[in-house]
Scaffold this motif. Structure first.
Motif, short mmCIF file in Angstrom:
data_model
loop_
_atom_site.label_atom_id
_atom_site.label_comp_id
_atom_site.label_asym_id
_atom_site.label_seq_id
_atom_site.Cartn_x
_atom_site.Cartn_y
_atom_site.Cartn_z
N ASN A 7 -18.20 -14.43 22.71
CA ASN A 7 -17.06 -14.30 22.54
C ASN A 7 -15.89 -14.79 22.20
OD1 ASN A 7 -15.68 -11.33 23.52
ND2 ASN A 7 -16.30 -12.73 25.19
N ARG A 8 -15.84 -14.92 20.60
CA ARG A 8 -15.12 -15.27 19.76
C ARG A 8 -13.27 -15.63 20.09
NH1 ARG A 8 -15.39 -17.95 14.61
NH2 ARG A 8 -13.11 -17.43 14.57
N ASP A 9 -12.83 -14.86 20.15
CA ASP A 9 -11.41 -14.86 20.96
C ASP A 9 -11.17 -15.16 21.99
OD1 ASP A 9 -11.21 -14.65 18.31
OD2 ASP A 9 -10.60 -12.11 17.96
N MET A 10 -11.63 -15.35 23.12
CA MET A 10 -11.57 -15.97 24.50
C MET A 10 -12.32 -16.41 25.19
SD MET A 10 -10.62 -12.54 27.42
CE MET A 10 -9.41 -11.88 26.93
N LYS A 11 -11.77 -17.58 24.94
CA LYS A 11 -13.56 -18.73 25.98
C LYS A 11 -12.30 -18.80 26.96
CE LYS A 11 -14.71 -19.68 21.44
NZ LYS A 11 -16.21 -19.30 21.22
N ILE A 12 -13.87 -19.16 27.72
CA ILE A 12 -13.61 -19.50 29.35
C ILE A 12 -14.21 -21.24 29.12
CG2 ILE A 12 -14.04 -19.67 31.67
CD1 ILE A 12 -15.16 -16.23 31.15
N VAL A 13 -13.53 -21.91 29.49
CA VAL A 13 -13.36 -23.28 29.95
C VAL A 13 -13.06 -24.09 31.50
CG1 VAL A 13 -13.46 -23.79 27.08
CG2 VAL A 13 -11.55 -24.02 28.84
N LYS A 14 -13.88 -24.98 31.26
CA LYS A 14 -13.59 -25.99 32.46
C LYS A 14 -12.05 -26.82 31.95
CE LYS A 14 -17.07 -27.76 35.38
NZ LYS A 14 -18.47 -28.03 34.65
N SER A 15 -12.17 -26.46 33.79
CA SER A 15 -10.03 -27.09 33.37
C SER A 15 -10.06 -28.00 33.86
CB SER A 15 -9.06 -26.17 34.18
OG SER A 15 -8.09 -26.72 34.32
N ASP A 16 -9.59 -29.23 32.28
CA ASP A 16 -9.87 -30.42 32.95
C ASP A 16 -8.05 -31.43 33.96
OD1 ASP A 16 -11.59 -31.15 31.01
OD2 ASP A 16 -10.24 -31.69 29.41
N ARG A 17 -7.63 -30.20 33.52
CA ARG A 17 -6.17 -30.94 34.62
C ARG A 17 -5.61 -29.68 35.14
NH1 ARG A 17 -3.00 -29.38 30.02
NH2 ARG A 17 -4.08 -29.67 28.78
N LEU A 18 -4.72 -29.73 36.65
CA LEU A 18 -4.30 -28.60 36.77
C LEU A 18 -3.50 -28.21 36.00
CD1 LEU A 18 -4.96 -27.04 39.50
CD2 LEU A 18 -2.54 -27.97 40.55
N ILE A 19 -4.16 -27.07 35.50
CA ILE A 19 -2.81 -25.72 34.51
C ILE A 19 -2.61 -24.68 35.96
CG2 ILE A 19 -2.76 -23.74 32.86
CD1 ILE A 19 -4.64 -25.33 31.27
N LEU A 20 -1.14 -24.59 36.29
CA LEU A 20 -0.76 -23.26 37.20
C LEU A 20 -0.35 -22.10 36.81
CD1 LEU A 20 1.49 -25.84 39.63
CD2 LEU A 20 -1.35 -25.29 39.81
N ARG A 21 -0.28 -23.04 34.80
CA ARG A 21 0.80 -21.38 34.62
C ARG A 21 -0.06 -20.80 33.62
NH1 ARG A 21 5.91 -21.89 33.02
NH2 ARG A 21 6.04 -23.60 33.52
N ASP A 22 0.30 -19.67 32.98
CA ASP A 22 0.00 -19.69 31.55
C ASP A 22 0.68 -19.55 30.66
OD1 ASP A 22 -1.25 -17.47 33.36
OD2 ASP A 22 -0.75 -15.12 32.15
#
Lengths: 224, 432
Positions: B74-89
């Motif tokens: 998938n070029r346009d959608m990647k899943i990456v490890k979250s380094d910091r905490l993201i709560l919202r889009d």
């Protein structure tokens, strides 16, 4: 000389008559076409002075009448109308001269005499005035048989003065005579003085008497 | 600059053109921004929807070990490890280097927190904006193009209608411009359905016919007056001629009569001049023929020479070129005589006159008063420059009248002590 004056202005007719009569011209007067024709039927004249605008018609009618009958009268049209057409028409119908009103009586007399001379050519065109002789054909002047040199204007002045001899002529009358149709353009008539002076000098130098008298402030007179 | 004349139509369209230019210039960027904003909203919605679908249908079955595989395809959608905490889009712009195109390209990116097998990850979905930018630009251009077309069309339609609307006005204007009081009849003004133009025509018609009537009356009056004066003048003159012959008159009485003749001559001259003017007005001089100007000039000079000599005026003619014109010979004689007479009459004693005729220009130069004559007085009837003059102030107005009749221009100039009258003869012909 016997002359018929056709003119509707009584005042003007009287003046013309007086002037001509005092110069030995017998003059009869008609005030309209009808009486003019009547007189012309009865008598013969040397000269007719014809006004064009008459109460009962145009003077051209009189002219046509004279031409039809091959009458010998010389005709001078005297008219206030200064148009080439009426002048040409008049001359075509046999008029000998055309004089525009207002004119000087001296001019009228001079023209009448010139016309009379042309009509009654008597084998000679020499006019003798005592010691002075004027050759009308050659337009030359001699004093006691000796021809003198005069300019065209001096010659014309001499003729004009002589035609009106013993009459006083105003400077403007002389100037207008010399200038013809253009006379009305002039605003100064003093140039006559120079021509008169020269003519006078030439005549006297050739031994003629001094006939030209100056009327101070007014004009000149040929006294003879 | 206040004297610059502007055309009615230009004035009408000026406001319109300014408005149209302002609208096109201002609305194009505005339109561009609006479209861009709409498009971005659309892109954001797509990103949110895609992420939402992903979260709903893919995430629950996804295992951590599959993430690399996913990212690979998938070029346009990647899943990456979250380094910091993201709560919202969160949505953001980002420039990403494109190895194919070898340049940085703008992207819209949505990052959203997800949990795969209990571990926190971030899904980042991106959309390339470069193609849509082009689309937006094309749309904006298309819009302004259409707008421009519309306004241009409207411009020409307005112009066309304005022209048509004003046509009766222009026709009236032309008719009045062509009208010459002494020559033409009262102009025909075409009828119009427009109230204001109808009124204008009514007023113009009234004015024109009133002035024509006044002109004709004046003409008739001059003619009658001049004709009626002739008889009393003739009687007066002959009475005076006879009176002179009275034998009892003294020298001083005769001398007192002299000036009467000068006055009579003046009256006659004025009367003749008035008659000439009235005859020109009555087209009595309409016989036209080729006229030799040089010959007439010579004749006139010969005639007036006496007058010049009398005043000690040096009269010189030079550069006299044979020039033929189609005109009435009597009028040309009058024209030349009046000019010459004028040059003599208003000269000073021992002055000079120079006459020339070349390049179809007839020029009279004469010395005289040391100031220029004012233009408005020059050709006016009865206008006099000096009170001592015996002239009647009709000579030059006759000259002007004749020149006007043939459409010749007269120029007056005062320079180096010389008054110069130049007539530009435009109807030259070759001799027959």
């Amino acid at each position: 000389m016997k002359l018929l004056l056709i003119e509707d202005e009584a005042d003007l007719a009287t003046e013309i008559k007086n002037y001509l009569i005092s110069n030995d011209v017998s003059c009869e007067w008609a005030c309209d076409v009808e009486s003019a024709l009547e007189k012309l039927d009865l008598f013969e004249y040397d000269c007719v002075l014809l006004d064009l605008s008459l109460p009962d018609g145009t003077g051209m009618f009189v002219l046509e009448h004279l031409k039809k009958l091959a009458r010998p009268e010389g005709v001078i049209i005297t008219s206030a109308k200064d148009s080439l057409e009426s002048r040409l028409k008049g001359l075509q119908l046999g008029a000998d001269d055309y004089l525009i009103k207002p004119f000087h009586l001296a001019e009228l007399l001079a023209r009448t005499q010139a016309l009379f001379r042309r009509k009654h050519f008597l084998g000679s065109n020499i006019m003798a005035l005592h010691e002075i002789e004027v050759d009308l054909m050659a337009k030359s002047v001699s004093v006691s048989g000796q021809q003198i040199d005069v300019t065209k204007k001096e010659f014309e002045l001499l003729l004009y003065l002589v035609a009106n001899k013993n009459r006083i002529l105003s400077k403007s009358s002389l100037a207008e005579h010399l200038s013809g149709d253009m006379a009305y353009m002039l605003d100064n008539h003093d140039f006559v003085y120079t021509h008169i002076k020269n003519l006078k000098r030439k005549l006297i130098q050739a031994g003629a008497n001094d006939y030209i008298k100056t009327v101070y402030g007014l004009g000149y007179q040929w006294v003879m | 600059m206040g004297n610059v004349r502007r055309k009615l139509l230009h004035e009408t369209l000026k406001g319109y053109v300014l408005y149209a230019i302002a609208i096109v210039l201002l609305s194009t960027p505005f339109f561009y921004l609006v479209i861009q904003k709409l498009h971005l909203d659309d892109v954001d919605e797509t990103l949110l929807l895609r992420t939402k679908e992903f979260k709903k249908y893919t995430i629950p079955d996804l295992q951590t070990s599959e993430i690399d595989q996913w990212n690979r395809f998938n070029r346009d959608m990647k899943i990456v490890k979250s380094d910091r905490l993201i709560l919202r889009d969160s949505l953001s712009f980002q420039f990403i280097y494109d190895t194919l195109a070898n340049e940085l390209e703008p992207y819209r990116i949505l990052t959203s927190p997800v949990t795969v097998e209990g571990k926190p990850f971030v899904v980042s979905t991106k959309v390339d904006l470069i193609e849509s930018e082009d689309l937006v630009l094309s749309l904006a251009l298309l819009y302004s193009g259409l707008l421009l077309l519309l306004l241009t069309g409207l411009f020409f339609i307005t112009q066309y209608y304005s022209k048509r609307l004003w046509q009766p006005f222009y026709r009236t204007l032309y008719a009045v411009e062509q009208f010459e009081i002494d020559k033409t009849q009262v102009p025909e003004l075409t009828s119009t359905a427009i109230e204001e133009f109808y009124r204008l025509n009514q007023v113009v018609r009234g004015l024109v016919s009133r002035s024509r009537l006044a002109f004709l009356n004046q003409q008739e009056f001059i003619e009658n007056a001049a004709h009626e004066l002739q008889t009393p003048l003739a009687i007066f003159q002959s009475k005076l001629d006879n009176f002179l012959q009275h034998p009892d008159l003294t020298a001083s009485q005769l001398q007192a009569l002299g000036p009467l003749y000068d006055l009579l001559a003046r009256l006659n001259r004025m009367n003749k001049n008035l008659l000439v003017l009235s005859k020109i007005d009555h087209q009595s001089y309409d016989a036209i023929e080729p006229v030799d100007l040089a010959a007439l000039l010579k004749k006139s000079v010969d005639f007036f020479e006496d007058q010049a000599v009398e005043k000690g005026i040096f009269l010189e003619t030079r550069f006299i070129e044979v020039t033929w014109v189609n005109a009435n010979i009597a009028l040309i004689e009058i024209l030349i005589s009046n000019l010459l007479m004028n040059a003599i009459a208003h000269n000073r004693p021992n002055g000079s006159i120079e006459i020339s005729l070349n390049n179809s220009e007839l020029i009279f130069r004469n010395t005289g008063i040391s100031t220029a004559i004012s233009d408005d007085k020059l050709f006016q009837r009865f206008a006099k420059t000096d009170s001592t003059s015996k002239g009647n102030g009709l000579g030059l107005s006759i000259v002007k009248r004749i020149a006007d009749l043939y459409g010749w221009q007269i120029l007056y100039e005062f320079e180096n002590g010389f008054h110069t009258f130049a007539i530009k003869i435009s109807t030259q012909v070759s001799p027959q």
